[in-house]
Design a protein around this motif. Structure first.
Motif, PDB file in Angstrom:
ATOM      1  N   PRO A  99       0.818  -1.213   0.000  1.00  0.00           N
ATOM      2  CA  PRO A  99       0.000   0.000   0.000  1.00  0.00           C
ATOM      3  C   PRO A  99       0.852   1.263   0.000  1.00  0.00           C
ATOM      4  O   PRO A  99       1.962   1.284   0.524  1.00  0.00           O
ATOM      5  CB  PRO A  99      -0.784  -0.124   1.304  1.00  0.00           C
ATOM      6  N   GLU A 100       0.302   2.301  -0.567  1.00  0.00           N
ATOM      7  CA  GLU A 100       0.987   3.587  -0.525  1.00  0.00           C
ATOM      8  C   GLU A 100       0.983   4.147   0.892  1.00  0.00           C
ATOM      9  O   GLU A 100       1.973   4.739   1.339  1.00  0.00           O
ATOM     10  CB  GLU A 100       0.316   4.578  -1.475  1.00  0.00           C
ATOM     11  N   ASN A 101      -0.123   3.925   1.615  1.00  0.00           N
ATOM     12  CA  ASN A 101      -0.252   4.429   2.988  1.00  0.00           C
ATOM     13  C   ASN A 101      -0.693   3.311   3.918  1.00  0.00           C
ATOM     14  O   ASN A 101      -1.575   2.515   3.569  1.00  0.00           O
ATOM     15  CB  ASN A 101      -1.265   5.580   3.057  1.00  0.00           C
ATOM     16  N   LEU A 102      -0.085   3.265   5.091  1.00  0.00           N
ATOM     17  CA  LEU A 102      -0.429   2.277   6.111  1.00  0.00           C
ATOM     18  C   LEU A 102      -0.108   2.846   7.484  1.00  0.00           C
ATOM     19  O   LEU A 102       1.016   3.287   7.725  1.00  0.00           O
ATOM     20  CB  LEU A 102       0.350   0.972   5.897  1.00  0.00           C
ATOM     21  N   ALA A 103      -1.097   2.860   8.367  1.00  0.00           N
ATOM     22  CA  ALA A 103      -0.899   3.351   9.735  1.00  0.00           C
ATOM     23  C   ALA A 103      -1.687   2.478  10.690  1.00  0.00           C
ATOM     24  O   ALA A 103      -2.751   1.951  10.341  1.00  0.00           O
ATOM     25  CB  ALA A 103      -1.338   4.807   9.855  1.00  0.00           C
ATOM     26  N   THR A 104      -1.167   2.311  11.919  1.00  0.00           N
ATOM     27  CA  THR A 104      -1.869   1.516  12.924  1.00  0.00           C
ATOM     28  C   THR A 104      -1.841   2.235  14.270  1.00  0.00           C
ATOM     29  O   THR A 104      -0.940   3.028  14.539  1.00  0.00           O
ATOM     30  CB  THR A 104      -1.227   0.125  13.099  1.00  0.00           C
ATOM     31  N   SER A 105      -2.833   1.925  15.086  1.00  0.00           N
ATOM     32  CA  SER A 105      -2.883   2.455  16.453  1.00  0.00           C
ATOM     33  C   SER A 105      -3.606   1.445  17.323  1.00  0.00           C
ATOM     34  O   SER A 105      -4.346   0.586  16.829  1.00  0.00           O
ATOM     35  CB  SER A 105      -3.601   3.807  16.499  1.00  0.00           C
ATOM     36  N   ILE A 106      -3.392   1.541  18.637  1.00  0.00           N
ATOM     37  CA  ILE A 106      -4.020   0.622  19.583  1.00  0.00           C
ATOM     38  C   ILE A 106      -4.690   1.431  20.681  1.00  0.00           C
ATOM     39  O   ILE A 106      -4.059   2.300  21.300  1.00  0.00           O
ATOM     40  CB  ILE A 106      -2.988  -0.344  20.203  1.00  0.00           C
ATOM     41  N   SER A 107      -5.969   1.142  20.945  1.00  0.00           N
ATOM     42  CA  SER A 107      -6.698   1.850  21.997  1.00  0.00           C
ATOM     43  C   SER A 107      -6.478   1.165  23.337  1.00  0.00           C
ATOM     44  O   SER A 107      -5.947   0.050  23.406  1.00  0.00           O
ATOM     45  CB  SER A 107      -8.195   1.865  21.681  1.00  0.00           C
ATOM     46  N   GLY A 108      -6.895   1.810  24.400  1.00  0.00           N
ATOM     47  CA  GLY A 108      -6.760   1.238  25.736  1.00  0.00           C
ATOM     48  C   GLY A 108      -7.671   0.055  25.968  1.00  0.00           C
ATOM     49  O   GLY A 108      -7.574  -0.622  26.991  1.00  0.00           O
ATOM     50  N   LYS A 109      -8.571  -0.222  25.021  1.00  0.00           N
ATOM     51  CA  LYS A 109      -9.500  -1.346  25.147  1.00  0.00           C
ATOM     52  C   LYS A 109      -9.083  -2.523  24.270  1.00  0.00           C
ATOM     53  O   LYS A 109      -9.916  -3.357  23.893  1.00  0.00           O
ATOM     54  CB  LYS A 109     -10.918  -0.896  24.790  1.00  0.00           C
ATOM     55  N   ASN A 110      -7.801  -2.589  23.943  1.00  0.00           N
ATOM     56  CA  ASN A 110      -7.280  -3.687  23.119  1.00  0.00           C
ATOM     57  C   ASN A 110      -7.927  -3.748  21.742  1.00  0.00           C
ATOM     58  O   ASN A 110      -8.232  -4.826  21.223  1.00  0.00           O
ATOM     59  CB  ASN A 110      -7.431  -5.032  23.833  1.00  0.00           C
ATOM     60  N   VAL A 111      -8.143  -2.596  21.134  1.00  0.00           N
ATOM     61  CA  VAL A 111      -8.642  -2.534  19.767  1.00  0.00           C
ATOM     62  C   VAL A 111      -7.544  -1.941  18.887  1.00  0.00           C
ATOM     63  O   VAL A 111      -7.074  -0.829  19.121  1.00  0.00           O
ATOM     64  CB  VAL A 111      -9.915  -1.680  19.652  1.00  0.00           C
ATOM     65  N   ILE A 112      -7.132  -2.710  17.891  1.00  0.00           N
ATOM     66  CA  ILE A 112      -6.136  -2.246  16.933  1.00  0.00           C
ATOM     67  C   ILE A 112      -6.869  -1.637  15.738  1.00  0.00           C
ATOM     68  O   ILE A 112      -7.749  -2.277  15.150  1.00  0.00           O
ATOM     69  CB  ILE A 112      -5.248  -3.400  16.452  1.00  0.00           C
ATOM     70  N   THR A 113      -6.528  -0.422  15.382  1.00  0.00           N
ATOM     71  CA  THR A 113      -7.083   0.206  14.185  1.00  0.00           C
ATOM     72  C   THR A 113      -6.010   0.230  13.104  1.00  0.00           C
ATOM     73  O   THR A 113      -4.895   0.702  13.341  1.00  0.00           O
ATOM     74  CB  THR A 113      -7.565   1.642  14.465  1.00  0.00           C
ATOM     75  N   VAL A 114      -6.349  -0.324  11.952  1.00  0.00           N
ATOM     76  CA  VAL A 114      -5.443  -0.356  10.803  1.00  0.00           C
ATOM     77  C   VAL A 114      -6.066   0.490   9.699  1.00  0.00           C
ATOM     78  O   VAL A 114      -7.198   0.231   9.274  1.00  0.00           O
ATOM     79  CB  VAL A 114      -5.223  -1.797  10.300  1.00  0.00           C
ATOM     80  N   ASP A 115      -5.354   1.507   9.247  1.00  0.00           N
ATOM     81  CA  ASP A 115      -5.835   2.382   8.180  1.00  0.00           C
ATOM     82  C   ASP A 115      -4.912   2.214   6.974  1.00  0.00           C
ATOM     83  O   ASP A 115      -3.721   2.529   7.047  1.00  0.00           O
ATOM     84  CB  ASP A 115      -5.844   3.838   8.654  1.00  0.00           C
ATOM     85  N   ILE A 116      -5.445   1.671   5.897  1.00  0.00           N
ATOM     86  CA  ILE A 116      -4.641   1.399   4.718  1.00  0.00           C
ATOM     87  C   ILE A 116      -5.269   2.038   3.488  1.00  0.00           C
ATOM     88  O   ILE A 116      -6.476   2.297   3.449  1.00  0.00           O
ATOM     89  CB  ILE A 116      -4.473  -0.126   4.482  1.00  0.00           C
ATOM     90  N   SER A 117      -4.456   2.280   2.481  1.00  0.00           N
ATOM     91  CA  SER A 117      -4.952   2.842   1.231  1.00  0.00           C
ATOM     92  C   SER A 117      -5.531   1.733   0.359  1.00  0.00           C
ATOM     93  O   SER A 117      -5.148   0.561   0.463  1.00  0.00           O
ATOM     94  CB  SER A 117      -3.833   3.591   0.501  1.00  0.00           C
ATOM     95  N   ARG A 118      -6.449   2.100  -0.508  1.00  0.00           N
ATOM     96  CA  ARG A 118      -7.210   1.098  -1.266  1.00  0.00           C
ATOM     97  C   ARG A 118      -6.371   0.335  -2.282  1.00  0.00           C
ATOM     98  O   ARG A 118      -6.789  -0.729  -2.773  1.00  0.00           O
ATOM     99  CB  ARG A 118      -8.408   1.759  -1.947  1.00  0.00           C
ATOM    100  N   ASP A 119      -5.176   0.837  -2.603  1.00  0.00           N
ATOM    101  CA  ASP A 119      -4.336   0.106  -3.554  1.00  0.00           C
ATOM    102  C   ASP A 119      -3.852  -1.228  -3.006  1.00  0.00           C
ATOM    103  O   ASP A 119      -3.369  -2.072  -3.768  1.00  0.00           O
ATOM    104  CB  ASP A 119      -3.151   0.965  -3.995  1.00  0.00           C
TER     105      ASP A 119
END
Length: 290
Positions: A99-119
């Motif tokens: 992907p051109e863009n990829l970012a991740t984060s983790i909340s205090g409730k053990n939820v991982i958010t992955v944000d990726i580009s559509r490519d």
């Protein structure tokens, strides 16, 4: 004698591209999250990454450990490897694109958010393979977070996948994203080899083998073959061992052999109640000694 077996709880008898790969459909009923345990925390320069592989007519998720530096977000690093690199084992593959863009984060409730580009989704997959690809991401993200100590592996963990910051994207045109997802235990391989990894070169002498099985009640059959300079393989030893752990639960297995210099293949499979090899649980590994 070329190899001498070291009995360690064993019964011895001497002796990636996704193109064209279809897969069975996946149902919600197949997915008890409690039966898909997370990786344990470990101080290491290796990170777990999941790939897709075929075992006879079944298609499963398999794990490898990849070398990384100590810098950077381990979840982002693992996902970049999953989407941009090839597996070590030639039997595995990934349908993801870099992907051109990829970012991740983790909340205090053990939820991982992955944000990726559509490519990243530029592959043509059927519904079953698309579901496996999404679970490949879920397994890799949760494994990297758990093994690096970023989350508590004893708690439930979920993954939310965003595409260019938005929910409701249809992954590979098949799977709707944006809602919290958990590991689907039905999609992970019944058994796989942990060590040695594919194409590893080990010193002569005692070679230790280990792996993991989803069901410790099933014996594990194994076979060591040697390959000559013509590519022909000769079986040296076969045997059985038992994975540790409670019956029906995940466990690890291990055994050792003393090997001279050469090229070898290890094959492992679960064994059913009748004593027959379960072919859809087979994993293989090519390695060198010398």
């Amino acid at each position: 004698m070329l190899a001498a077996l070291l009995l360690t709880g064993c019964i011895a008898n001497g002796g990636g591209s996704a193109a064209g790969v279809t897969s069975p459909p996946v149902t919600i009923a197949d997915a008890p999250a409690s039966h898909a345990p997370l990786e344990t925390t470990q101080a290491s320069t290796k990170i777990p990454v999941y790939w897709i592989g075929r075992s006879k007519e079944e298609v499963y998720l398999y794990r490898e450990f990849r070398d990384i530096s100590s810098d950077g977000n381990p979840v982002t690093t693992a996902l970049k490897i999953m989407m941009s690199e090839k597996p070590l084992d030639h039997d595995f593959f990934t349908p993801w694109q870099a992907p051109e863009n990829l970012a991740t984060s983790i909340s205090g409730k053990n939820v991982i958010t992955v944000d990726i580009s559509r490519d990243a989704f530029n592959s043509n997959l059927d519904a079953g393979m698309a579901q496996r690809a999404v679970q490949q991401l879920v397994y890799t993200a949760t494994a990297a977070a758990s093994s690096s100590g970023l989350i508590n592996s004893g708690q439930q963990i979920q993954v939310v996948i965003l595409v260019d910051g938005h929910t409701d994207y249809m992954a590979f045109g098949q799977v709707k994203l944006g809602q919290p997802m958990e590991r689907n235990a039905s999609l992970v391989a019944p058994l796989w080899i942990i060590d040695p990894q594919e194409e590893t070169t080990l010193p002569t002498g005692v070679v230790k083998f280990n792996g993991r099985s989803t069901d410790s009640s099933k014996p594990v059959s194994w076979q060591i073959l040697q390959e000559n300079n013509k590519g022909e393989k000769t079986s040296l030893f076969t045997g059985q061992t038992q994975a540790t752990g409670d019956p029906g639960q995940y466990g690890v297995f291990n055994f050792s052999a003393q090997l001279k210099a050469g090229k070898y293949e290890l094959r492992v499979s679960q064994v059913d109640e009748a004593g027959a090899t379960i072919e859809t649980s087979t994993d293989t590994r090519i390695f060198n000694v010398g």
